[in-house]
Design a protein around this motif. Structure first.
Motif, PDB file in Angstrom:
ATOM      1  N   GLY A 168       0.959  -1.361  -0.069  1.00  0.00           N
ATOM      2  CA  GLY A 168       0.186  -0.593   0.099  1.00  0.00           C
ATOM      3  C   GLY A 168       0.868   1.750   0.183  1.00  0.00           C
ATOM      4  O   GLY A 168       0.167   2.122  -0.919  1.00  0.00           O
ATOM      5  N   LEU A 169       1.739   1.375   0.825  1.00  0.00           N
ATOM      6  CA  LEU A 169       2.886   2.556   1.397  1.00  0.00           C
ATOM      7  C   LEU A 169       3.742   2.628  -0.296  1.00  0.00           C
ATOM      8  O   LEU A 169       3.597   3.984  -0.465  1.00  0.00           O
ATOM      9  CB  LEU A 169       3.746   2.147   1.796  1.00  0.00           C
ATOM     10  N   PRO A 195      15.872   7.263 -17.509  1.00  0.00           N
ATOM     11  CA  PRO A 195      16.049   7.000 -15.676  1.00  0.00           C
ATOM     12  C   PRO A 195      15.542   6.185 -15.207  1.00  0.00           C
ATOM     13  O   PRO A 195      14.573   5.721 -15.079  1.00  0.00           O
ATOM     14  CB  PRO A 195      15.873   9.042 -15.670  1.00  0.00           C
ATOM     15  N   SER A 196      16.365   5.807 -14.177  1.00  0.00           N
ATOM     16  CA  SER A 196      16.221   4.497 -13.159  1.00  0.00           C
ATOM     17  C   SER A 196      16.558   4.898 -11.837  1.00  0.00           C
ATOM     18  O   SER A 196      17.707   5.875 -11.560  1.00  0.00           O
ATOM     19  CB  SER A 196      16.843   3.620 -13.815  1.00  0.00           C
ATOM     20  N   ILE A 197      15.927   4.212 -10.682  1.00  0.00           N
ATOM     21  CA  ILE A 197      16.996   4.324  -9.467  1.00  0.00           C
ATOM     22  C   ILE A 197      16.662   2.925  -7.967  1.00  0.00           C
ATOM     23  O   ILE A 197      16.023   2.348  -9.370  1.00  0.00           O
ATOM     24  CB  ILE A 197      16.188   5.158  -8.332  1.00  0.00           C
ATOM     25  N   ILE A 198      17.725   2.432  -7.832  1.00  0.00           N
ATOM     26  CA  ILE A 198      17.586   1.862  -6.771  1.00  0.00           C
ATOM     27  C   ILE A 198      17.497   2.082  -5.487  1.00  0.00           C
ATOM     28  O   ILE A 198      17.419   2.888  -5.115  1.00  0.00           O
ATOM     29  CB  ILE A 198      18.653   0.873  -7.101  1.00  0.00           C
ATOM     30  N   PHE A 199      16.109   1.501  -4.821  1.00  0.00           N
ATOM     31  CA  PHE A 199      16.086   1.321  -3.442  1.00  0.00           C
ATOM     32  C   PHE A 199      16.473  -0.207  -3.264  1.00  0.00           C
ATOM     33  O   PHE A 199      15.721  -0.974  -3.109  1.00  0.00           O
ATOM     34  CB  PHE A 199      14.263   1.616  -2.919  1.00  0.00           C
ATOM     35  N   SER A 229      10.984   6.603   3.932  1.00  0.00           N
ATOM     36  CA  SER A 229      11.827   7.593   3.604  1.00  0.00           C
ATOM     37  C   SER A 229      12.755   7.652   2.755  1.00  0.00           C
ATOM     38  O   SER A 229      12.575   8.239   1.662  1.00  0.00           O
ATOM     39  CB  SER A 229      12.250   8.050   5.087  1.00  0.00           C
ATOM     40  N   GLN A 230      13.401   6.791   2.879  1.00  0.00           N
ATOM     41  CA  GLN A 230      14.201   6.403   2.015  1.00  0.00           C
ATOM     42  C   GLN A 230      14.058   6.485   0.480  1.00  0.00           C
ATOM     43  O   GLN A 230      13.794   6.565  -0.739  1.00  0.00           O
ATOM     44  CB  GLN A 230      15.118   5.021   1.837  1.00  0.00           C
ATOM     45  N   PHE A 231      12.374   5.256   0.765  1.00  0.00           N
ATOM     46  CA  PHE A 231      12.103   4.988  -0.971  1.00  0.00           C
ATOM     47  C   PHE A 231      11.387   5.928  -1.578  1.00  0.00           C
ATOM     48  O   PHE A 231      11.815   6.432  -2.521  1.00  0.00           O
ATOM     49  CB  PHE A 231      10.229   3.952  -0.172  1.00  0.00           C
ATOM     50  N   GLU A 232      10.668   7.196  -0.376  1.00  0.00           N
ATOM     51  CA  GLU A 232       9.976   8.287  -1.243  1.00  0.00           C
ATOM     52  C   GLU A 232      11.270   9.379  -1.815  1.00  0.00           C
ATOM     53  O   GLU A 232      10.954   9.746  -2.828  1.00  0.00           O
ATOM     54  CB  GLU A 232       8.851   9.204  -0.602  1.00  0.00           C
ATOM     55  N   VAL A 244      13.129   6.606  12.745  1.00  0.00           N
ATOM     56  CA  VAL A 244      12.155   7.396  13.673  1.00  0.00           C
ATOM     57  C   VAL A 244      12.646   8.842  13.413  1.00  0.00           C
ATOM     58  O   VAL A 244      11.537   9.471  14.080  1.00  0.00           O
ATOM     59  CB  VAL A 244      13.989   7.719  15.529  1.00  0.00           C
ATOM     60  N   ILE A 245      14.258   9.507  12.430  1.00  0.00           N
ATOM     61  CA  ILE A 245      13.097  10.402  12.473  1.00  0.00           C
ATOM     62  C   ILE A 245      11.879  10.930  11.213  1.00  0.00           C
ATOM     63  O   ILE A 245      11.433  11.413  11.550  1.00  0.00           O
ATOM     64  CB  ILE A 245      13.927  10.901  11.380  1.00  0.00           C
TER      65      ILE A 245
END
Lengths: 401, 377, 258
Positions: A272-273, A367-371, A384-387, C173-174
């Protein structure tokens, strides 16, 4: 009335029946097998052995956010936290036998095909030993050459024939070759409708939101050899075709701004996220590497063709094929970007990903990203890294317009 | 004892300086060298082609060139190999045989084809259904394919006779090492775990024809020697895992009063504990040997014999316990551990599980574990 | 002045602790200094402990902790795992399991009736489940590490810090904080996270009552509570959970005299 049902309803019914029956068949004297997701289920269907798929089940447990209970159990038994999380979930489920995502009983035998990884060999070797049940291994040598070569084809075909002998021995029944032909035909047809449906996403806008693909995948895994499965994907195709003809996009409340593909397995606990994060930026994940993985199409009675098919899924093919495959997808689906899932569980996908990304970028300019993430272990993903990375992708896609 | 020390030091020098040793062996034999990856490679085929098979089991390299291709959670031996390939350390090799025993190795082959094409990567895929007819037929064809590919790359050829002679030599090499590790177990404490490791490892970097007599002579000396009084009473143990490295690890064994009397390491005993049966041609013998090779994490074993085999080895060698050295991020070994552990518990065999990488900045936590293991025995 | 005196010295990476006991295992001198191996910490701790015991020499010394190998004056060096087990067993004879969470390591130790180690397991190289994880948490939350427990007492359950990677946990946490969770709730979540890791680790050797917790983190009431909740076992605590290494070492030193 059954003809009024949508494919979504059929899908849910099919899955519900699949799990309900799984709990019943053994008491009716049927044997039940645990199978890897792309295994020659045709043999089981022919022998009337009920097939269930622990990867599907582990994914469902992951999507329910229940994986940590199972993972902790396996890790307490000595399984490393660096191992595939599907395996860690299933090796615990084998003992616990109870989950919120529905249940599957313990198997009478195992059907394990190494075309998805060598990890499954180890995983099921352990279960076979722990439960003291037969394990039938289909070894599909990794294709370092571009195509499946002759000696591999003959080896896999030989294993199919050996498996038939073993199944006859286990069940005490003769293998019915007429029934086998029928199942081969249905299985190929189901695969064709699955692929046709997923190709509808090439329309702009795409009538399909690719996260639905993740949901519909459950049935291509477990119902490929059945009439119900075939009819489901035919209906799904028709729905998407009609939607595309009307020019309808993936969402009612949002326009499709960017089209991307997702490389690798979903992050089930964050389905979902991840979906909402993409949608927030108008990104539609129109396809992934899934549609082709279950495109297992060969002529009835062509065991060589069947053998080649089971070794031809992209994770079992070399890097050149992997790169060509994605370049092809980029063009076919008019993609604006690619999201690569560096999946902590899947070293086979991960350790080629950096090079594939470079090659695809060089050849398409997309373009592309890796998460970083994981298919079921929530501890290896960071929203947060994902977004952050998705935002970066949007900026890159925007600058190319 | 001096004779032993000299012989060990000679082999240790070979083992500790692979680059130099291989360069010297190329010079001495006039052969071209072919790199051979873990876990198993058809070295006999390489040898039959008049080439020099050279082991490639990582090393101390810790750079960051490999991160162009590999995430951080990749096993340290494969990272080191990739580091060394990208750094040019393997440029002396005429070809490299890369295996695909695990998911990581499959990717390494593909990455290397692109990253270091000048190394002439020759992939080989061993069958997992290695005991069935279809598996054996496949494997023989695969061995021939590899032989032909190597022959073309290096402009060499083989005959039935040269292959049969190579298989004979390798069997002799395997018997020699079996006898060597047996002699070490007969004289526990006489040589250190690290010395034992280097004697075995040296075989990867010189011609087996030259290596075998050296080990035979050393084995004879070991049998004739007495264990000095200050080296008696050490705890005899069996070590399992992929590799007995880094060197500091085996030094810690010694410092904590352990001596290795048997091993189940992929780099050591798993290479030589199975001898080829005498059936058919050279290829057939190689095929049958792999069919017989049980208890290895990388070869499908429907009976999961490994735990029992280690327990038996401990009994045979008089070991008081087992140290299972888990190479971090090695999936096949990680999958074996929970079941192996069950067998240890059932046999009431004391064990210690440690997790290491081939290159480690600090061995302090490992030292604490190993010392405690000694204290609890 | 005791008739015979035995010393245990626990030399860690950031602290040194000396304990002197007499023939009856009664503590006659002890001192801790927040300087670890390679510093003058060990010498200072010993000097103070000598002073307190009123002696100028001991009969036997055992060194433990990461700095034990460099401490050449000891008659013997024994790991902190054995020493913790021994010290705990002396004070809590019913103890079967010791959970020791220090700054760098977390260990679960099963203890034999005679105080020796039956089996043990340590954390992998990842810092989750150790005191280091709490240090990072306290830095992100902007409080002292000794305030975490009090903070978590006021927290409501529900915040889940699931990442095993400390770097990930930090950003988790942040983002929890920026999405409105209070620092109290986050502190409670972090303690829960440590407890999950520890109990997972304990599963590898099995937990049996009585369970005693040692190490610096045992001073954190909230973590102890979380370990109790997650494991379902009652946790016994000692007055001086950080001193068990040195105390156990002193007991081993006394053994040497027999």
């Amino acid at each position: 009335m059954s003809e009024q049902k949508t494919s979504k309803e059929l899908l849910n019914e099919l899955l519900e029946t699949h799990y309900d029956n799984a709990m019943k068949v053994q008491s009716e004297g049927k044997l039940l097998a645990w199978c890897t997701s792309i295994s020659p289920q045709e043999l089981l269907e022919t022998m009337d052995i009920y097939a269930v798929y622990p990867e599907n089940h582990a994914a469902a447990i992951g999507a329910r956010k229940q994986a940590p209970d199972f993972i902790n159990y396996s890790e307490s038994n000595g399984y490393s936290s660096d191992l595939c999380s599907y395996a860690r979930v299933n090796l615990a489920y084998m003992d616990i036998l109870q989950s919120e995502a529905g249940n599957i009983p313990r198997p009478d035998l195992i059907f394990c095909c190494s075309n998805i990884c060598n990890t499954v060999l180890k995983w099921y070797e352990n279960i076979s030993k722990e439960l003291n049940i037969p394990l039938i291994v289909f070894d599909t040598p990794f294709n370092h050459q571009y195509e499946v070569n002759d000696q591999c084809t003959q080896y896999i075909k030989g294993q199919l024939l050996e498996a038939i002998g073993k199944l006859e021995q286990i069940t005490g029944r003769k293998f019915d070759h007429d029934r086998f032909r029928e199942v081969m035909k249905i299985s190929s047809e189901t695969s064709k409708w699955w692929k046709k449906a997923s190709l509808e996403a090439a329309a702009k806008p795409s009538p399909l939101n690719g996260f639905e693909l993740f949901n519909y995948m459950a049935a291509i895994v477990c119902a490929r050899g059945t009439v119900a499965g075939r009819d489901l994907y035919k209906l799904w195709y028709e729905e998407l075709r009609d939607k595309a003809a009307k020019g309808l996009g993936p969402w009612k409340d949002e326009d499709e701004k960017y089209r991307v593909m997702w490389d690798g397995i979903a992050c089930w606990p964050y389905l979902g996220l991840t979906y909402k994060t993409l949608k927030k930026y108008g990104i539609n994940m129109v396809t992934s590497t899934y549609p082709d993985s279950w495109y297992i199409v060969y002529d009835v009675d062509d065991l060589d063709g069947m053998a080649r098919c089971y070794s031809s899924n992209y994770v079992n093919r070399n890097l050149s094929f992997g790169a060509d495959n994605i370049v092809d997808i980029v063009n076919k689906f008019s993609l604006d970007g690619i999201v690569f899932h560096s999946n902590r569980s899947c070293k086979l996908m991960d350790f080629r990903q950096f090079e594939i990304q470079r090659q695809v970028e060089a050849r398409t300019g997309v373009p592309s990203i890796i998460f970083d993430g994981d298919q079921t272990d929530p501890r290896a993903f960071n929203p947060s890294q994902f977004e952050n990375r998705i935002q970066a992708l949007v900026e890159m896609m925007e600058s190319r317009r | 004892m001096n004779g032993i020390n000299d012989k060990i030091n000679e082999l240790k020098a070979i083992s500790q300086n692979p680059g130099q040793s291989v360069a010297q062996a190329i010079k001495d034999t006039g052969k071209k060298a072919v790199g051979c990856f873990p876990i198993y490679t058809p070295d006999e085929v390489v040898y039959a082609l008049g080439l020099l098979p050279v082991g490639m089991w990582g090393g101390p390299s810790k750079g960051n060139k490999s991160s162009k291709y590999l995430q951080t959670f990749c096993c340290s031996i494969m990272k080191a190999n990739t580091e060394q390939a990208l750094g040019g350390d393997y440029d002396m090799l005429s070809a490299v045989i890369v295996t695909s025993f695990c998911d990581t190795l499959k990717c390494i082959i593909e990455d290397w084809k692109i990253a270091v094409p000048h190394l002439n990567i020759v992939p080989i895929v061993y069958p997992q259904n290695r005991k069935s007819n279809s598996g054996k037929t496949y494997f023989k064809a695969e061995l021939k394919r590899v032989a032909d590919e190597l022959a073309e790359i290096t402009d060499t050829s083989y005959t039935d006779e040269s292959l049969a002679a190579a298989v004979d030599l390798y069997d002799e090499y395997r018997r020699t090492l079996q006898d060597f590790v047996k002699s070490v177990a007969e004289k526990p404490g006489l040589i250190t775990p690290l010395e034992r490791h280097h004697v075995v490892k040296a075989g990867y970097f010189i011609d087996k024809k030259d290596y075998v007599p050296k080990v035979k002579a050393l084995t004879e000396d070991i049998r004739a020697a007495e264990v000095p009084s200050d080296r008696q009473g050490l705890n005899p143990i069996v070590i399992s895992g992929i590799i007995g490295e880094p060197d500091g690890l085996l030094e810690v064994f010694d410092e904590c009063g352990f001596t290795v009397v048997g091993d189940d390491l992929a780099q050591e005993s798993r290479q030589f504990r199975t001898i080829a049966p005498n059936v058919g041609d050279g290829f057939d013998r190689m095929v049958e040997r792999i069919a017989m090779q049980d208890g290895c994490a990388f070869l499908y074993d429907e009976e999961k014999r490994r735990g029992r085999m280690i327990v038996d080895l401990a009994k045979e060698t008089g070991a008081v316990g087992v140290i299972f050295n888990q190479l971090k991020f090695c999936d096949p070994e990680e999958f074996d551990w929970p079941l192996v552990k069950k067998e240890f518990n059932a046999a009431e065999l004391p064990y210690l599980y440690i997790e290491t990488e081939q290159q480690m900045d600090s061995l302090e936590q490992v030292r604490t574990s190993i010392q405690t293991f000694g204290e609890l025995l | 002045m005791p008739e015979r005196a035995y010393m245990g010295i626990d030399i860690g990476s950031s602290s040194s602790k000396a304990v002197i006991i007499d023939r009856d295992a009664a503590i006659r001198g002890e001192h801790i200094i927040n300087l670890g191996t390679g510093s003058r910490g060990p010498a200072d701790a010993i000097a103070k402990a000598f002073e307190q015991a009123g002696i100028t020499k001991v009969d036997r010394t055992v060194a433990t902790g990461y700095g034990r190998i460099l401490f050449k004056e000891a008659d013997k060096q024994i790991t902190e795992i054995s020493c913790h087990a021994r010290g705990v067993k002396q004070l809590v004879p019913t103890a079967e399991t010791v959970v020791d969470i220090g700054g760098q390591d977390a260990k679960v130790i099963r203890v034999k009736p005679d105080g020796r180690v039956e089996n043990f397991v340590m954390n992998d190289k990842c810092a989750a489940g150790t005191g280091r994880f709490l240090e990072v948490m306290s830095r992100v939350l902007g409080v002292g590490i000794d305030q975490l427990s009090e903070l978590a007492d006021k927290g409501k359950p529900g915040v889940n810090i699931s990442s095993t990677c400390t770097v990930f946990a930090e950003s988790e946490v942040i983002s929890q904080l920026s999405s409105g969770s209070s620092i109290e709730d986050v502190a409670l979540g972090a303690h829960r996270s440590i407890a999950e890791r520890i109990v997972g680790l304990a599963g590898r050797v099995g937990i049996e009552d009585d369970v005693v917790m040692t190490g610096g983190v045992a001073l954190n009431d909230s973590v102890v509570q979380a370990v109790e909740d997650v494991s379902g076992h009652k946790i016994t605590r000692l007055k001086d959970p950080q001193g068990m290494g040195a105390f156990g070492a002193a007991l081993y030193a006394r053994d040497l005299d027999n």
